[in-house]
Write an enzyme that holds these catalytic residues in place. Structure first.
Site, PDB file in Angstrom:
ATOM      1  CE1 TYR A 188      33.286  42.374  40.217  1.00  0.00           C
ATOM      2  CE2 TYR A 188      31.481  43.962  40.317  1.00  0.00           C
ATOM      3  CZ  TYR A 188      32.775  43.636  39.954  1.00  0.00           C
ATOM      4  OH  TYR A 188      33.560  44.574  39.322  1.00  0.00           O
ATOM      5  CB  THR A 230      36.233  43.997  30.101  1.00  0.00           C
ATOM      6  OG1 THR A 230      35.302  43.767  31.175  1.00  0.00           O
ATOM      7  CG2 THR A 230      36.842  45.386  30.232  1.00  0.00           C
ATOM      8  CG  ASN A 241      42.931  44.624  36.760  1.00  0.00           C
ATOM      9  OD1 ASN A 241      42.058  45.460  36.552  1.00  0.00           O
ATOM     10  ND2 ASN A 241      43.095  43.555  35.977  1.00  0.00           N
TER      11      ASN A 241
HETATM   12  P1  NAP Z   1      38.151  40.895  32.363  1.00  0.00           P
HETATM   13  O1  NAP Z   1      38.302  41.374  30.969  1.00  0.00           O
HETATM   14  O2  NAP Z   1      37.330  39.668  32.624  1.00  0.00           O
HETATM   15  O3  NAP Z   1      39.610  40.712  32.984  1.00  0.00           O
HETATM   16  C1  NAP Z   1      39.783  40.109  34.238  1.00  0.00           C
HETATM   17  C2  NAP Z   1      41.235  39.748  34.401  1.00  0.00           C
HETATM   18  O4  NAP Z   1      41.409  39.123  35.691  1.00  0.00           O
HETATM   19  C3  NAP Z   1      41.709  38.721  33.349  1.00  0.00           C
HETATM   20  O5  NAP Z   1      43.038  38.989  33.008  1.00  0.00           O
HETATM   21  C4  NAP Z   1      41.613  37.406  34.121  1.00  0.00           C
HETATM   22  O6  NAP Z   1      42.481  36.398  33.620  1.00  0.00           O
HETATM   23  C5  NAP Z   1      42.076  37.889  35.488  1.00  0.00           C
HETATM   24  N1  NAP Z   1      41.779  36.940  36.550  1.00  0.00           N
HETATM   25  C6  NAP Z   1      40.608  36.435  36.947  1.00  0.00           C
HETATM   26  N2  NAP Z   1      40.795  35.553  37.948  1.00  0.00           N
HETATM   27  C7  NAP Z   1      42.130  35.507  38.170  1.00  0.00           C
HETATM   28  C8  NAP Z   1      42.952  34.786  39.061  1.00  0.00           C
HETATM   29  N3  NAP Z   1      42.449  33.899  39.937  1.00  0.00           N
HETATM   30  N4  NAP Z   1      44.288  34.997  39.031  1.00  0.00           N
HETATM   31  C9  NAP Z   1      44.822  35.886  38.157  1.00  0.00           C
HETATM   32  N5  NAP Z   1      44.104  36.577  37.270  1.00  0.00           N
HETATM   33  C10 NAP Z   1      42.769  36.382  37.274  1.00  0.00           C
HETATM   34  O7  NAP Z   1      37.472  42.016  33.278  1.00  0.00           O
HETATM   35  P2  NAP Z   1      37.843  43.559  33.539  1.00  0.00           P
HETATM   36  O8  NAP Z   1      36.577  44.299  33.395  1.00  0.00           O
HETATM   37  O9  NAP Z   1      39.035  43.985  32.805  1.00  0.00           O
HETATM   38  O10 NAP Z   1      38.154  43.487  35.102  1.00  0.00           O
HETATM   39  C11 NAP Z   1      39.317  44.048  35.698  1.00  0.00           C
HETATM   40  C12 NAP Z   1      38.942  44.607  37.071  1.00  0.00           C
HETATM   41  O11 NAP Z   1      38.054  45.713  36.896  1.00  0.00           O
HETATM   42  C13 NAP Z   1      38.198  43.604  37.955  1.00  0.00           C
HETATM   43  O12 NAP Z   1      38.671  43.710  39.300  1.00  0.00           O
HETATM   44  C14 NAP Z   1      36.757  44.069  37.872  1.00  0.00           C
HETATM   45  O13 NAP Z   1      36.002  43.704  39.003  1.00  0.00           O
HETATM   46  C15 NAP Z   1      36.945  45.566  37.773  1.00  0.00           C
HETATM   47  N6  NAP Z   1      35.791  46.309  37.240  1.00  0.00           N
HETATM   48  C16 NAP Z   1      35.394  46.138  35.945  1.00  0.00           C
HETATM   49  C17 NAP Z   1      34.293  46.866  35.477  1.00  0.00           C
HETATM   50  C18 NAP Z   1      33.800  46.747  34.063  1.00  0.00           C
HETATM   51  O14 NAP Z   1      32.763  47.362  33.723  1.00  0.00           O
HETATM   52  N7  NAP Z   1      34.459  45.984  33.198  1.00  0.00           N
HETATM   53  C19 NAP Z   1      33.614  47.752  36.336  1.00  0.00           C
HETATM   54  C20 NAP Z   1      34.053  47.883  37.637  1.00  0.00           C
HETATM   55  C21 NAP Z   1      35.141  47.171  38.082  1.00  0.00           C
HETATM   56  P3  NAP Z   1      41.973  35.281  32.536  1.00  0.00           P
HETATM   57  O15 NAP Z   1      42.092  35.904  31.167  1.00  0.00           O
HETATM   58  O16 NAP Z   1      42.943  34.176  32.771  1.00  0.00           O
HETATM   59  O17 NAP Z   1      40.564  34.932  32.885  1.00  0.00           O
END
Ligand code: NAP
Length: 238
Positions: free
Chosen positions: A158, A193, A80
């Site tokens: 991305y 997020t 994730n």
């Molecule tokens: P988020 O709130 O920014 O969470 C991202 C998570 O990834 C955080 O826990 C962050 O940790 C962690 N992370 C980043 N770099 C890392 C690393 N090098 N090692 C370990 N952990 C790391 O974003 P989110 O939206 O929940 O994203 C989760 C997934 O969903 C991602 O793959 C994203 O691309 C995907 N996604 C999100 C959306 C959306 O609309 N939000 C849409 C499509 C796909 P820290 O707290 O330490 O930074």
């Protein structure tokens, strides 16, 4: 079935935090992957008894090896953790933004998956869920889908990295098909997020996106592999 174990990377907040909580509610012991121990501890405390902290930066090969050495058995891996370093189109992107996107979203998934394969191979029903994005679909990016249509080529680093992740998903599915693995990609939908500035105001409930990952984590043995699904269970075209 209460001895099932799952690892969710980047589980200290956002969609990953919800995936971890929902898997714990399904009865899994959940390793909460977090690169920062304090942030991870807070999520573990919120999720409760079934959660375990696993300090894990997906861009740190030594740290990945240390984390993998702590996990003997795993039934579910949810890749994730993800970053979106820039909203720029390719014409305004620099190589560093691309390196950062690929390092976490592609190379990180490769290294974490390979490190935890021995633990997953001890499962009778191993499942890998890669959290991708609808914006990575080349079909949607070339169709009149109003969200991703030509003319909106932003977040190039991305989106290209997530398209590469889709390819990796397919190749893992093919590599591991004979061993009973199900390996699929998920588009969780636009969620509120910290991923990019402003998405908190536009996105929906991250818990709803997480449900799609849990569905793929719980696939039966005759379920699909090497496919790309939306959070609501419908298939996304590559
Ligand atoms: P988020 O709130 O920014 O969470 C991202 C998570 O990834 C955080 O826990 C962050 O940790 C962690 N992370 C980043 N770099 C890392 C690393 N090098 N090692 C370990 N952990 C790391 O974003 P989110 O939206 O929940 O994203 C989760 C997934 O969903 C991602 O793959 C994203 O691309 C995907 N996604 C999100 C959306 C959306 O609309 N939000 C849409 C499509 C796909 P820290 O707290 O330490 O930074």
């Amino acid at each position: 079935m209460n001895d099932r174990a799952a690892l969710v990377t980047g589980a200290n907040k956002g969609i990953g935090r919800h995936i971890a909580g929902q898997l714990a509610a399904e009865g899994f012991t959940v390793y909460v992957g977090a690169r920062d121990a304090d942030r991870g501890r807070r999520a573990v405390a919120e999720i409760g008894d079934r959660a375990r902290l696993l300090v894990l930066d997906v861009t740190d090969p030594d740290g990945i090896a240390r984390a993998a050495a702590q996990v003997d058995h795993l039934d579910v891996l949810v890749n994730n953790a993800g970053v979106n370093p820039s909203l720029a189109p390719p014409t305004e992107s620099d190589a560093e933004e691309f390196r950062r996107a690929y390092e976490t979203n592609v190379v990180g998934v490769l290294e974490v998956t390979n490190a935890f394969l021995p633990a997953l191979r001890r499962s009778r029903h191993p499942r890998i869920v890669n959290i991708s994005s609808g914006t990575s679909s080349l079909t949607w990016s070339t169709s009149p889908n109003p969200q991703f249509a030509p003319g909106r080529p932003g977040s190039a680093a991305y989106r290209a990295a997530k398209t590469a992740l889709n390819a990796l998903t397919l190749l893992y599915a093919q590599s591991l098909a004979d061993e009973g693995f199900k390996v699929n990609a998920l588009a969780p939908g636009l969620r509120a997020t910290d991923l990019v500035p402003g998405v908190r105001d536009r996105g929906g409930d991250p818990a709803e996106g997480a449900e799609g990952a849990v569905r793929l984590a719980l696939l039966p043995d005759d379920g699909p592999t090497g496919r790309f699904f939306s959070w609501d269970g419908t298939e996304v075209p590559w």
